[in-house]
Design an enzyme around this catalytic site. Structure first.
Site, PDB file in Angstrom:
ATOM      1  N   CYS A   1     -22.772  16.161  42.584  1.00  3.31           N
ATOM      2  CA  CYS A   1     -23.182  17.227  43.495  1.00  3.31           C
ATOM      3  C   CYS A   1     -22.355  17.033  44.750  1.00  3.31           C
ATOM      4  CB  CYS A   1     -24.666  17.145  43.816  1.00  3.31           C
ATOM      5  SG  CYS A   1     -25.211  18.334  45.081  1.00  3.31           S
TER       6      CYS A   1
ATOM      7  N   GLU B   1     -21.578  24.269  41.781  1.00  9.16           N
ATOM      8  CA  GLU B   1     -20.741  23.567  40.813  1.00  9.16           C
ATOM      9  C   GLU B   1     -19.651  24.528  40.344  1.00  9.16           C
ATOM     10  OE1 GLU B   1     -20.551  20.581  40.204  1.00  9.16           O
ATOM     11  OE2 GLU B   1     -22.498  19.666  40.645  1.00  9.16           O
TER      12      GLU B   1
END
Length: 232
Positions: A2, A102
């Protein structure tokens, strides 16, 4: 992994959601990146927001700058790794957010950014750990990282890891200094995919210098160069 998230709520909204006080002003953030100073809530001070740098400086690495190499740790092994196990036991935090990003690879040179959020777009908390260290000027700095786990079906189509999003009812357990290791590890699960949404966003998110509401808006799929693509 992340490596980018947002916190676009107002100070008042955050104080109400987390039942914690934030001293000073806060401007919504749409493209938070490693090494930046952002709000967290720690086990040491659960009734207030603290501002820490994203990028953990491990306990043993004194007088080091914020490390962008330690922005995430695997939830499955955080209690075992020398770099993290002390913080896991003693220094846990909530990392407020309202989405994360993402990139989906669809070719050798093509990556498309996606935004992931809860279905009602409410604020939530990542599970984090933090450290305190003294820099070369003798000042105390605080750093944190975000724990990751196996992805649910929503994120799994894009990436092989996802940040741990705590259930609202589990946030107090995560901060509780008396929670057992078994209890804590049980909290570090993939979030229910039925309660999450995702959509493509502008490649503006690729640059840490961009930080505006345009970052989180739904767009047609575009690659990292801003070219429209058929992939979604």
């Amino acid at each position: 992994m992340c490596g980018r998230y947002s916190l676009s709520k107002s100070k008042i909204e955050l104080e109400e959601r987390f039942q914690a006080e934030m001293l000073g002003d806060f401007n919504p953030r749409y493209n938070i990146a490693p090494s930046q100073l952002v709000p967290v809530i720690t086990s040491d001070s659960p009734k207030g927001f603290s501002f820490f740098y994203w990028g953990l400086t491990p306990e043993f690495a004194k007088n080091k700058p914020v490390s962008i190499n330690f922005i995430n740790a695997r939830a499955e092994t955080v209690h075992q790794k020398v770099s993290f196990k002390s913080a896991f036991k003693q220094r846990r935090c909530l990392v407020p957010a309202d989405c994360f990003f993402e990139w989906k690879r669809v070719g050798k040179k093509t990556k498309i950014p996606y935004r992931f959020a809860l279905e009602n777009d409410e604020a939530f908390a990542f599970a984090g750990i933090w450290e305190e260290y003294e820099n070369e000027k003798g000042e105390n700095n605080h750093t944190f990282l975000i724990l990751t786990t196996q992805p649910n079906s929503v994120i799994g189509e894009i990436h092989d890891r996802m940040p741990v999003i705590l259930k609202k009812e589990d946030e107090k357990k995560w901060l509780d200094t008396y929670s057992s290791e078994e209890t804590l590890l049980d909290l570090l699960q993939a979030y229910n995919p039925e309660l999450m949404i995702s959509h493509t966003v502008s490649p503006l998110v690729n640059s840490v210098h961009n930080d505006s509401p345009a970052i989180i808006r739904k767009t047609s799929p575009m690659d990292q160069f801003g070219n429209y693509t058929l992939f979604g």
